[in-house]
Design a protein around this motif. Structure first.
Motif, PDB file in Angstrom:
ATOM      1  N   ARG A 121       0.827  -1.216   0.000  1.00 52.77           N
ATOM      2  CA  ARG A 121       0.000   0.000   0.000  1.00 52.77           C
ATOM      3  C   ARG A 121       0.860   1.264   0.000  1.00 52.77           C
ATOM      4  O   ARG A 121       0.457   2.301   0.516  1.00 52.77           O
ATOM      5  CB  ARG A 121      -0.925  -0.001   1.205  1.00 52.77           C
ATOM      6  CG  ARG A 121      -1.879  -1.192   1.216  1.00 52.77           C
ATOM      7  CD  ARG A 121      -2.745  -1.226   2.456  1.00 52.77           C
ATOM      8  NE  ARG A 121      -3.697  -2.321   2.408  1.00 52.77           N
ATOM      9  CZ  ARG A 121      -3.446  -3.584   2.761  1.00 52.77           C
ATOM     10  NH1 ARG A 121      -2.246  -3.906   3.210  1.00 52.77           N
ATOM     11  NH2 ARG A 121      -4.366  -4.515   2.676  1.00 52.77           N
ATOM     12  N   TYR A 123       1.360   3.851  -1.667  1.00 58.69           N
ATOM     13  CA  TYR A 123       0.709   4.530  -2.781  1.00 58.69           C
ATOM     14  C   TYR A 123       1.399   5.828  -3.181  1.00 58.69           C
ATOM     15  O   TYR A 123       2.000   6.514  -2.344  1.00 58.69           O
ATOM     16  CB  TYR A 123      -0.740   4.868  -2.424  1.00 58.69           C
ATOM     17  CG  TYR A 123      -1.589   3.688  -2.026  1.00 58.69           C
ATOM     18  CD1 TYR A 123      -1.609   2.526  -2.792  1.00 58.69           C
ATOM     19  CD2 TYR A 123      -2.383   3.727  -0.876  1.00 58.69           C
ATOM     20  CE1 TYR A 123      -2.389   1.444  -2.428  1.00 58.69           C
ATOM     21  CE2 TYR A 123      -3.163   2.656  -0.504  1.00 58.69           C
ATOM     22  CZ  TYR A 123      -3.165   1.512  -1.282  1.00 58.69           C
ATOM     23  OH  TYR A 123      -3.933   0.443  -0.917  1.00 58.69           O
ATOM     24  N   GLY A 124       1.289   6.172  -4.443  1.00 60.21           N
ATOM     25  CA  GLY A 124       1.600   7.516  -4.915  1.00 60.21           C
ATOM     26  C   GLY A 124       0.294   8.275  -5.095  1.00 60.21           C
ATOM     27  O   GLY A 124      -0.723   7.941  -4.482  1.00 60.21           O
ATOM     28  N   ARG A 125       0.296   9.296  -5.971  1.00 55.00           N
ATOM     29  CA  ARG A 125      -0.946  10.015  -6.233  1.00 55.00           C
ATOM     30  C   ARG A 125      -0.879  10.713  -7.596  1.00 55.00           C
ATOM     31  O   ARG A 125       0.196  10.971  -8.121  1.00 55.00           O
ATOM     32  CB  ARG A 125      -1.248  11.031  -5.137  1.00 55.00           C
ATOM     33  CG  ARG A 125      -0.301  12.206  -5.043  1.00 55.00           C
ATOM     34  CD  ARG A 125      -0.704  13.113  -3.874  1.00 55.00           C
ATOM     35  NE  ARG A 125       0.025  14.355  -3.839  1.00 55.00           N
ATOM     36  CZ  ARG A 125       1.183  14.542  -3.246  1.00 55.00           C
ATOM     37  NH1 ARG A 125       1.784  13.521  -2.647  1.00 55.00           N
ATOM     38  NH2 ARG A 125       1.777  15.720  -3.252  1.00 55.00           N
ATOM     39  N   ILE A 126      -2.049  10.974  -8.135  1.00 62.55           N
ATOM     40  CA  ILE A 126      -2.193  11.742  -9.372  1.00 62.55           C
ATOM     41  C   ILE A 126      -2.644  13.139  -9.009  1.00 62.55           C
ATOM     42  O   ILE A 126      -3.595  13.328  -8.245  1.00 62.55           O
ATOM     43  CB  ILE A 126      -3.220  11.087 -10.316  1.00 62.55           C
ATOM     44  CG1 ILE A 126      -2.786   9.656 -10.669  1.00 62.55           C
ATOM     45  CG2 ILE A 126      -3.393  11.923 -11.575  1.00 62.55           C
ATOM     46  CD1 ILE A 126      -1.503   9.573 -11.446  1.00 62.55           C
ATOM     47  N   VAL A 127      -1.952  14.136  -9.543  1.00 61.03           N
ATOM     48  CA  VAL A 127      -2.267  15.544  -9.257  1.00 61.03           C
ATOM     49  C   VAL A 127      -3.010  16.125 -10.461  1.00 61.03           C
ATOM     50  O   VAL A 127      -2.554  15.967 -11.601  1.00 61.03           O
ATOM     51  CB  VAL A 127      -0.978  16.337  -8.982  1.00 61.03           C
ATOM     52  CG1 VAL A 127      -1.298  17.800  -8.696  1.00 61.03           C
ATOM     53  CG2 VAL A 127      -0.201  15.710  -7.818  1.00 61.03           C
ATOM     54  N   ARG A 134       0.173  14.927 -17.455  1.00 58.58           N
ATOM     55  CA  ARG A 134       0.020  13.940 -16.389  1.00 58.58           C
ATOM     56  C   ARG A 134       1.009  14.291 -15.287  1.00 58.58           C
ATOM     57  O   ARG A 134       2.228  14.289 -15.496  1.00 58.58           O
ATOM     58  CB  ARG A 134       0.287  12.534 -16.925  1.00 58.58           C
ATOM     59  CG  ARG A 134      -0.080  11.447 -15.935  1.00 58.58           C
ATOM     60  CD  ARG A 134       0.008  10.082 -16.569  1.00 58.58           C
ATOM     61  NE  ARG A 134       1.372   9.800 -17.042  1.00 58.58           N
ATOM     62  CZ  ARG A 134       1.891   8.573 -17.094  1.00 58.58           C
ATOM     63  NH1 ARG A 134       1.165   7.549 -16.735  1.00 58.58           N
ATOM     64  NH2 ARG A 134       3.124   8.394 -17.539  1.00 58.58           N
ATOM     65  N   MET A 136       2.284  13.223 -11.648  1.00 58.55           N
ATOM     66  CA  MET A 136       2.263  12.079 -10.744  1.00 58.55           C
ATOM     67  C   MET A 136       3.294  12.253  -9.636  1.00 58.55           C
ATOM     68  O   MET A 136       4.327  12.899  -9.820  1.00 58.55           O
ATOM     69  CB  MET A 136       2.593  10.791 -11.494  1.00 58.55           C
ATOM     70  CG  MET A 136       1.637  10.408 -12.590  1.00 58.55           C
ATOM     71  SD  MET A 136       2.106   8.803 -13.288  1.00 58.55           S
ATOM     72  CE  MET A 136       3.735   9.175 -13.930  1.00 58.55           C
ATOM     73  N   VAL A 137       2.986  11.645  -8.482  1.00 61.19           N
ATOM     74  CA  VAL A 137       3.951  11.509  -7.390  1.00 61.19           C
ATOM     75  C   VAL A 137       4.081  10.014  -7.111  1.00 61.19           C
ATOM     76  O   VAL A 137       3.099   9.349  -6.764  1.00 61.19           O
ATOM     77  CB  VAL A 137       3.506  12.252  -6.130  1.00 61.19           C
ATOM     78  CG1 VAL A 137       4.555  12.082  -5.028  1.00 61.19           C
ATOM     79  CG2 VAL A 137       3.261  13.725  -6.419  1.00 61.19           C
ATOM     80  N   THR A 138       5.273   9.486  -7.296  1.00 61.81           N
ATOM     81  CA  THR A 138       5.498   8.054  -7.104  1.00 61.81           C
ATOM     82  C   THR A 138       6.371   7.812  -5.874  1.00 61.81           C
ATOM     83  O   THR A 138       7.122   8.684  -5.436  1.00 61.81           O
ATOM     84  CB  THR A 138       6.180   7.426  -8.333  1.00 61.81           C
ATOM     85  OG1 THR A 138       7.459   8.036  -8.518  1.00 61.81           O
ATOM     86  CG2 THR A 138       5.327   7.629  -9.578  1.00 61.81           C
ATOM     87  N   GLU A 465       6.954   4.445   5.082  1.00 61.64           N
ATOM     88  CA  GLU A 465       7.294   5.732   4.465  1.00 61.64           C
ATOM     89  C   GLU A 465       8.737   6.124   4.761  1.00 61.64           C
ATOM     90  O   GLU A 465       9.404   6.772   3.942  1.00 61.64           O
ATOM     91  CB  GLU A 465       6.342   6.818   4.981  1.00 61.64           C
ATOM     92  CG  GLU A 465       6.479   8.164   4.312  1.00 61.64           C
ATOM     93  CD  GLU A 465       6.047   8.163   2.856  1.00 61.64           C
ATOM     94  OE1 GLU A 465       6.606   8.973   2.082  1.00 61.64           O
ATOM     95  OE2 GLU A 465       5.170   7.357   2.498  1.00 61.64           O
ATOM     96  N   ARG A 470      10.025  10.221  -2.482  1.00 57.75           N
ATOM     97  CA  ARG A 470       8.965  10.619  -3.408  1.00 57.75           C
ATOM     98  C   ARG A 470       9.563  11.249  -4.658  1.00 57.75           C
ATOM     99  O   ARG A 470      10.516  12.034  -4.583  1.00 57.75           O
ATOM    100  CB  ARG A 470       8.008  11.591  -2.738  1.00 57.75           C
ATOM    101  CG  ARG A 470       7.259  10.988  -1.550  1.00 57.75           C
ATOM    102  CD  ARG A 470       6.256   9.950  -1.973  1.00 57.75           C
ATOM    103  NE  ARG A 470       5.799   9.126  -0.847  1.00 57.75           N
ATOM    104  CZ  ARG A 470       4.817   8.253  -0.943  1.00 57.75           C
ATOM    105  NH1 ARG A 470       4.197   8.076  -2.103  1.00 57.75           N
ATOM    106  NH2 ARG A 470       4.463   7.532   0.104  1.00 57.75           N
TER     107      ARG A 470
END
Length: 482
Positions: A121, A123-127, A134, A136-138, A465, A470
């Protein structure tokens, strides 16, 4: 009598004898007699471990989270199945009672289970961005890790670091305590049998200064994680800064305990004393400085002293033992100094306060009342079975006294008032606050301190984390000439 295993280094998936010139003698704290001897890692062993962690880093990073999950879960199951074999070894080399050793091994399996699940889990996120773009934060593994673990909880401190690193996709080298090596070996045996690829996790023992300097100067490493003293933390911190390494530091505590006059005094005193004398007080987040409201202080002191006097002290491997020996001579000498200092400042030693007759590093469970705030048992990390108690009347004043310390790991408040519990828990300067509980550590919640107690967290989502970095990816359509 439980036989003691041969102690070896685990490097590149192989168990090997250390090639160093110096030898470590592992002592039984209950007798002060040797359990075994083993050779330290040499510089060549350390370099081999660094090479292993570096060479396997990309392969482990690219291993699917589901496969990392399976390996960690298998290791947890293996460790859980070996509680009865591992617990006596832990008690022999560290001194704690068998019941506590069993609980620590079982908790370590739970920690590996938690990290196994949480690693899936990360996770990253889409901004949200403009059409055609596109953002993204990976999350990516930080890279190879050096971890340093202590002797007081040789199973849980190892599994916290190994579990977090492996779940995040990092390789790791653990420099475990030379005083409690068999427990760390037992954990690594489970990892190896669970199918961990060669070189992903390595275990070394040796001269701490030599190992830390060699490893932290290596270009292979990207992170350092330490559970240890403030002095060691500062030394490793300087090395880490010089070589641009990320750090997580858990450096001890001196937790205040505030007990108000609206509690069940006998129940709270018993719970506090039980937590204080667990592992002979050698717990970084143990309740340590007791501030008890004037109206209930006499009864609290009486109950705590009765609990301490009734504890059965003896070798950890004896089933009847409720408190074992201190782990080493250093802690025994420190307890004598703490007790003598408190007496010299007018405090009242209500029970024990001395070393019992016989062999081993035993110090009787001790309760000290009317302790001034400038006594060493109030200002320093005691890390032993001494319970200092003082009184208070004013809420604001006791909060000030509780926060008047360089430490900031754990803290506690006992009260039946929701308003008071909220006020005090918000005001206490610590990374961990227990309200009507002495338990501050769970696999699913972050564990870490502030101020001189360190920085960063283990366990919880924060524990994964801590081994991730990131990356922001800002992707646009191809650029064309107008």
């Amino acid at each position: 009598m439980q036989s003691f295993p041969e102690i070896r280094q685990f490097i590149q998936g192989e168990w090997r004898r250390g090639s160093g010139k110096s030898v470590e003698t592992v002592l039984n704290p209950a007798t002060a007699r040797p359990l075994t001897e083993f050779a330290h890692a040499g510089l060549g062993d350390i370099d081999d471990a660094l090479d292993a962690a570096g060479e396997s880093a990309r392969r482990w990073r690219n291993t699917a989270p589901e496969e990392r999950y399976r390996i960690l879960r298998r290791a947890a199951d293996l460790l859980r199945s070996r509680v009865e074999a591992a617990a006596p070894l832990l008690s022999l080399e560290q001194g704690k009672p068998l019941a506590e050793s069993r609980a620590e091994i079982a908790a370590s399996a739970d920690i590996l289970d938690w990290y196994a699940e949480e690693g899936r889990r990360a996770y990253g996120r889409i901004v949200p961005g403009a059409p055609g773009t596109r953002l993204m934060v990976t999350a990516e593994p930080v890279g190879p890790v050096a971890a340093f673990t202590p002797w007081n909880f040789p199973a849980t401190t190892v599994t916290r670091k190994v579990g977090g690193a492996l779940a995040a996709g990092c390789t790791i080298i653990v420099k475990a305590s030379e005083e409690t090596p068999a427990t760390a070996v037992a954990v690594f045996e489970c990892l190896a049998e669970a199918g961990l690829p060669l070189g992903v996790a390595n275990l070394v023992f040796g001269v701490p200064a030599q190992i830390s300097e060699r490893m932290l100067k290596s270009p292979v490493l990207r992170k350092v994680s330490l559970t240890g003293s403030i002095g060691v933390g500062r030394t490793l911190g300087h090395l880490a800064v010089d070589h641009d390494l990320v750090t997580t530091m858990e450096l001890g505590g001196n937790a205040p305990v505030i007990v108000f006059d609206d509690v069940d005094v006998e129940a709270v005193a018993t719970a506090c004393a039980s937590a204080k004398f667990r592992n002979a007080g050698q717990v970084c987040n143990a309740p340590s400085r007791f501030y008890v409201h004037e109206r209930v202080a006499d009864r609290f002191i009486e109950c705590a002293a009765a609990f301490a006097a009734a504890l059965r002290v003896g070798p950890g491997v004896q089933p009847s033992t409720q408190m074992g020996a201190l782990a080493n001579r250093r802690r025994l000498d420190a307890m004598i100094e703490f007790a003598d200092d408190a007496r010299s400042r007018g405090a009242t030693v209500l029970c024990a306060g001395n070393r019992p007759e016989g062999d081993g590093y035993f110090f009787a469970p001790t309760v000290i009342a009317e302790v001034p705030d400038n006594a060493k048992v109030m200002t320093d990390e005691v890390f032993g079975p001494i319970m200092p108690i003082t009184r208070f009347l004013d809420v604001d004043d006791v909060i000030r006294r509780a926060n008047d310390t360089t430490y900031g790991l754990g803290s506690f408040v006992f009260t039946a008032s929701l308003e008071r519990a909220t006020l005090v828990s918000d005001a206490l300067e610590a990374g961990l606050v227990g309200v009507n509980t002495t338990v501050l550590s769970r696999p699913e919640t972050p564990f870490g301190g502030i101020k001189a107690s360190g920085h960063g967290y283990e366990s919880g989502v924060e524990g994964v984390e801590a081994y991730l970095r990131r990356k922001a990816i800002l992707q646009h359509p191809p650029i064309h000439s107008a």
